[in-house]
Write a protein that holds these residues in place. Structure first.
Motif, PDB file in Angstrom:
ATOM      1  N   ASP A  46       8.427   9.548  -4.185  1.00  0.00           N
ATOM      2  CA  ASP A  46       7.486   9.002  -3.303  1.00  0.00           C
ATOM      3  C   ASP A  46       7.343   7.654  -3.814  1.00  0.00           C
ATOM      4  N   GLN A  47       7.713   6.610  -2.766  1.00  0.00           N
ATOM      5  CA  GLN A  47       7.807   5.117  -2.972  1.00  0.00           C
ATOM      6  C   GLN A  47       6.274   4.713  -2.633  1.00  0.00           C
ATOM      7  N   ARG A  48       5.538   4.164  -3.558  1.00  0.00           N
ATOM      8  CA  ARG A  48       4.336   3.478  -3.141  1.00  0.00           C
ATOM      9  C   ARG A  48       4.359   2.173  -3.429  1.00  0.00           C
ATOM     10  N   SER A  49       3.445   1.197  -2.825  1.00  0.00           N
ATOM     11  CA  SER A  49       3.377  -0.185  -3.076  1.00  0.00           C
ATOM     12  C   SER A  49       2.219  -0.710  -3.516  1.00  0.00           C
ATOM     13  N   ASN A  50       2.122  -1.682  -4.352  1.00  0.00           N
ATOM     14  CA  ASN A  50       0.761  -2.144  -4.708  1.00  0.00           C
ATOM     15  C   ASN A  50       0.607  -3.631  -3.873  1.00  0.00           C
ATOM     16  N   GLY A  51       1.535  -3.800  -2.958  1.00  0.00           N
ATOM     17  CA  GLY A  51       1.476  -5.057  -2.051  1.00  0.00           C
ATOM     18  C   GLY A  51       2.446  -6.044  -2.476  1.00  0.00           C
ATOM     19  N   THR A  52       2.891  -5.908  -3.786  1.00  0.00           N
ATOM     20  CA  THR A  52       3.984  -7.096  -4.257  1.00  0.00           C
ATOM     21  C   THR A  52       5.252  -6.148  -4.932  1.00  0.00           C
ATOM     22  N   GLN A  53       4.904  -4.796  -5.341  1.00  0.00           N
ATOM     23  CA  GLN A  53       6.234  -4.341  -5.928  1.00  0.00           C
ATOM     24  C   GLN A  53       6.083  -2.654  -5.549  1.00  0.00           C
ATOM     25  N   ILE A  54       7.228  -2.303  -5.369  1.00  0.00           N
ATOM     26  CA  ILE A  54       7.451  -0.831  -4.929  1.00  0.00           C
ATOM     27  C   ILE A  54       7.315  -0.077  -6.255  1.00  0.00           C
ATOM     28  N   ARG A  55       6.472   1.097  -6.301  1.00  0.00           N
ATOM     29  CA  ARG A  55       6.205   1.827  -7.537  1.00  0.00           C
ATOM     30  C   ARG A  55       6.777   3.183  -7.341  1.00  0.00           C
TER      31      ARG A  55
END
Length: 218
Positions: A32-41
């Protein structure tokens, strides 16, 4: 220490872990790819049966360098069609190694994180274990693998009532020790009052301040 782990390195490491963990019977995993607003985690999401859970945990700890249990969530789902109880474990593979000690001196680890790869890449892992309709829900404990699981398993049992087989010295950690046997307040059959911020310090705290609507169930 220098550099950062690249986004692609994290995604590749997550996909590699999913391929290998999927080979275990009773396990379904995905990235699952999540984002902190600046980078995909990337987050490795695993659904394990209660029977396969302990084997998955031992493999993650021994074979894949997963070294930290950050949180455990227990949930009561009385109206769900595919589960009645669920335990969700949150893990990290930090990639941090203990330094070597030579002649009483600590030799610092100097790592260029832009070059780490494979099983040294930090990852976030989320594991869901679904439990069917039972009055005695339980899963295998991993207290002996990760010290972070000790308090979290106690808290989950105390609040939700899901037991952890093999957990040593299980006890209440948030509810009063004299709470009735079988009382776990986050089970959905309990109709608890909601306390607003101004109402938190009522008579239970010894301040003799009870809300005027204390008899209402909200």
């Amino acid at each position: 220490m220098s550099g950062v782990v690249s986004e692609q390195a994290q995604i590749s490491a997550a996909e590699d872990l999913v391929k290998e963990i999927d080979a275990i019977e009773g396990v379904i995993s995905s990235v699952d790819q999540r984002s902190n607003g600046t980078q995909i985690r990337p987050v490795v999401k695993i659904v394990a049966s209660p029977e396969s859970w302990r084997g998955v945990a031992e493999s993650l700890y021994s074979d894949y360098g997963v070294d930290y249990c950050s949180m455990i969530t227990g949930i009561h789902w009385p109206e769900s069609s595919d589960k009645t109880w669920e335990v969700v474990y949150h893990f990290l593979r930090t990639g941090i190694k203990d330094p070597v000690i030579e002649d009483g001196l600590v030799i610092p680890n100097i790592v260029d994180f832009s070059k780490v790869k494979g099983k040294n890449v930090p990852l976030e892992i989320q594991i869901s274990i679904k439990i069917g309709d039972t009055r005695t829900p339980s899963v295998a404990s991993v207290q002996d693998l990760w010290v972070g699981a000790d308090w979290n398993e106690k808290e989950t049992w105390d609040l939700v009532g899901i037991d952890f087989e093999g957990h040593e010295e299980m006890r209440r950690v948030l509810n009063p020790h004299e709470s009735p046997v079988g009382f776990h307040p986050l089970q959905k059959q309990h109709k608890l009052r909601y306390h607003g911020f101004e109402e938190m310090y009522d008579d239970a705290q010894g301040f003799m301040r009870k809300p005027v609507d204390s008899s209402r169930v909200k």
